[in-house]
Design a protein around this motif. Structure first.
Motif, PDB file in Angstrom:
ATOM      1  N   GLY A   1       0.787  -1.221   0.000  1.00 14.86           N
ATOM      2  CA  GLY A   1       0.000   0.000   0.000  1.00 14.86           C
ATOM      3  C   GLY A   1       0.821   1.273   0.000  1.00 14.86           C
ATOM      4  N   GLY A   2       2.015   1.239  -0.596  1.00 17.73           N
ATOM      5  CA  GLY A   2       2.843   2.432  -0.681  1.00 17.73           C
ATOM      6  C   GLY A   2       3.658   2.735   0.551  1.00 17.73           C
ATOM      7  N   GLN A   3       3.772   1.798   1.508  1.00 19.37           N
ATOM      8  CA  GLN A   3       4.552   2.054   2.710  1.00 19.37           C
ATOM      9  C   GLN A   3       5.110   0.738   3.249  1.00 19.37           C
ATOM     10  N   TRP A   4       6.183   0.864   4.053  1.00 18.35           N
ATOM     11  CA  TRP A   4       6.793  -0.306   4.669  1.00 18.35           C
ATOM     12  C   TRP A   4       6.015  -0.677   5.929  1.00 18.35           C
ATOM     13  N   ILE A   5       5.700  -1.964   6.047  1.00 20.82           N
ATOM     14  CA  ILE A   5       5.046  -2.506   7.244  1.00 20.82           C
ATOM     15  C   ILE A   5       6.126  -3.209   8.064  1.00 20.82           C
ATOM     16  N   ARG A   6       6.362  -2.718   9.279  1.00 24.54           N
ATOM     17  CA  ARG A   6       7.382  -3.326  10.127  1.00 24.54           C
ATOM     18  C   ARG A   6       6.926  -3.292  11.596  1.00 24.54           C
ATOM     19  N   PHE A   7       7.756  -3.841  12.461  1.00 24.99           N
ATOM     20  CA  PHE A   7       7.432  -3.959  13.874  1.00 24.99           C
ATOM     21  C   PHE A   7       7.012  -2.599  14.442  1.00 24.99           C
ATOM     22  N   PRO A   8       5.926  -2.567  15.266  1.00 26.74           N
ATOM     23  CA  PRO A   8       5.203  -3.686  15.877  1.00 26.74           C
ATOM     24  C   PRO A   8       4.129  -4.292  14.995  1.00 26.74           C
TER      25      PRO A   8
ATOM     26  N   SER B   1       2.619  -6.379  11.687  1.00 31.42           N
ATOM     27  CA  SER B   1       3.021  -7.495  10.843  1.00 31.42           C
ATOM     28  C   SER B   1       1.815  -7.950  10.043  1.00 31.42           C
ATOM     29  N   LEU B   2       2.094  -8.584   8.911  1.00 33.85           N
ATOM     30  CA  LEU B   2       1.026  -9.149   8.096  1.00 33.85           C
ATOM     31  C   LEU B   2       0.681 -10.546   8.583  1.00 33.85           C
ATOM     32  N   SER B   3      -0.502 -10.986   8.281  1.00 39.05           N
ATOM     33  CA  SER B   3      -0.998 -12.261   8.819  1.00 39.05           C
ATOM     34  C   SER B   3      -0.165 -13.450   8.366  1.00 39.05           C
TER      35      SER B   3
ATOM     36  N   LEU C   1      -2.055  -6.834  10.428  1.00 42.43           N
ATOM     37  CA  LEU C   1      -2.584  -6.185   9.239  1.00 42.43           C
ATOM     38  C   LEU C   1      -2.710  -7.212   8.127  1.00 42.43           C
ATOM     39  N   SER C   2      -3.398  -6.843   7.078  1.00 37.35           N
ATOM     40  CA  SER C   2      -3.467  -7.687   5.888  1.00 37.35           C
ATOM     41  C   SER C   2      -3.215  -6.817   4.663  1.00 37.35           C
TER      42      SER C   2
END
Length: 371
Positions: free
Chosen positions: A33-40, A42-44, A57-58
């Motif tokens: 979605g145009g951004q980095w997902i990191r800690f805390p 996480s994706l499923s 998140l998903s």
């Protein structure tokens, strides 16, 4: 020569140690979605230890990041700000006010609303909204024949006559900070990774079990990462040059004495020269002598317009400790100015010199704003 080699090795080890990334922890992050997902977060489908509990998140088609709140439903994730630990979430149909009217229940989530305030929703005749300057028009709930507006409840009495004749009250609800384009803003307190993020580190679990977190890599909280690199190289290179010059001069002196006094019986030992450098910063007691203030829940500051720390450029938050330089009255995050004063005895803003030693009676004061 051997001592010089040891000195160079130790100096380079000291300078480069903070730059080495940690290899004892797996860095989990994914782009969605145009951004980095990191800690805390996480994706499923990531490993269990990649995210903190209840931060799941998903990712849909690599273009949309979605969060599902137990009692509030599904929202699209617009922005995650790891530095201040806040998240902007929006209704999938971009009609977040409709979700407010249904009741925003954040139970069993790690999130809290940012700057919540009571708002009253009104169904008014078409065109009335322009006569309510402090009201916000809700396009997704309005039609050609009527307008739905939301207005702070504490100012509703100022328009009592107009509201009573042209509007119908829908509901009064507690609304967090929100924007028509980005939705509403929430924050979280646990885990606390703000300083780690600002120092360029990676916040992750401390071990394979438990919920304790640790900052891997980066620098200690205080000055920004770029400033730390600048200080490291700015101090390291001159020290290397001075060490090389001292070694060169000692070799020249020894060679000269050897030629002038070849006999060991009459040779005059040359005492090694010691390089003394007066420290530029302050010692611990002198730093602690500067007064500190613990901000209250309202975050009220001595000078309300100065709401940003000049060193880390982050806004002051409630329950943060700030330290003041008495001579010029400039204030900073205590952790930021403490790191600065260890290296410099001047104010970062006005460059006025502060005291090098603590006074006999400490002038430091700590108070908590109760406003």
């Amino acid at each position: 020569m051997a001592l010089f080699d040891v000195f160079v090795f130790i100096l380079f080890s000291f300078l480069l140690l903070p730059l080495q990334p940690s290899t004892s922890v797996e860095i989990c992050r994914v782009f969605c979605g145009g951004q980095w997902i990191r800690f805390p977060f996480s994706l499923s489908d990531e490993a269990d230890r990649c995210g903190y509990p209840r931060f799941n998140l998903s990712c849909r088609n690599q273009a949309l990041t979605v969060i599902t709140l137990p009692f509030a439903g599904e929202f699209r994730v617009e922005i995650i700000d790891y530095w201040v630990q806040s998240i902007w979430i929006n209704d999938p149909d971009y009609c977040t006010p409709r979700r407010f009217l249904k009741g925003l229940n954040l139970s069993h989530t790690p999130f809290e609303p940012v700057h919540p305030q009571n708002y009253t929703f009104l169904n008014c005749s078409a065109g009335v909204s322009t006569q309510l300057p402090e009201a916000r028009y809700i396009d997704c709930l309005s039609a050609e024949t009527f307008s739905v507006v939301v207005i702070p409840t504490n100012v509703l009495d100022s328009y009592a006559s107009l509201v009573s004749s042209s509007c119908l009250k829908i509901a009064t609800v507690l609304v967090p900070s929100w924007d028509p384009n980005y939705g509403m803003r929430l924050t979280w307190n646990e885990p606390d990774c703000k300083f780690c993020e600002r120092s360029g580190g990676a916040c992750m679990f401390k071990s394979d079990t438990g919920l304790d977190v640790k900052c891997y890599g980066g620098f200690s909280p205080g000055l920004p990462e770029s400033a730390k690199y600048g200080l490291a190289f700015g101090l390291g290179i001159p020290l290397l040059c001075i060490a090389g010059l001292v070694f060169y001069l000692r070799r020249k002196v020894n060679d000269y004495n050897h030629h002038q006094h070849p006999s060991p019986e009459i040779s005059i030992p040359v005492a090694p020269r010691r390089l003394t450098t007066e420290p530029k910063g302050l010692d611990g007691p002198a730093i602690e002598a500067h007064p500190t203030t613990l901000l209250g829940e309202s975050g009220e500051l001595p000078r309300p317009n100065d709401n940003t720390c000049p060193i880390c450029l982050c806004e002051y938050q409630a329950k943060e400790m700030i330290r003041t330089i008495p001579d010029c009255k400039h204030y900073f995050h205590a952790s930021c100015i403490d790191e600065w004063l260890k290296l410099n005895a001047t104010c970062p803003v006005c460059r006025n010199t502060t005291e090098r030693s603590a006074p006999s009676a400490s002038s430091s004061s700590s108070s908590s704003s109760s406003h």
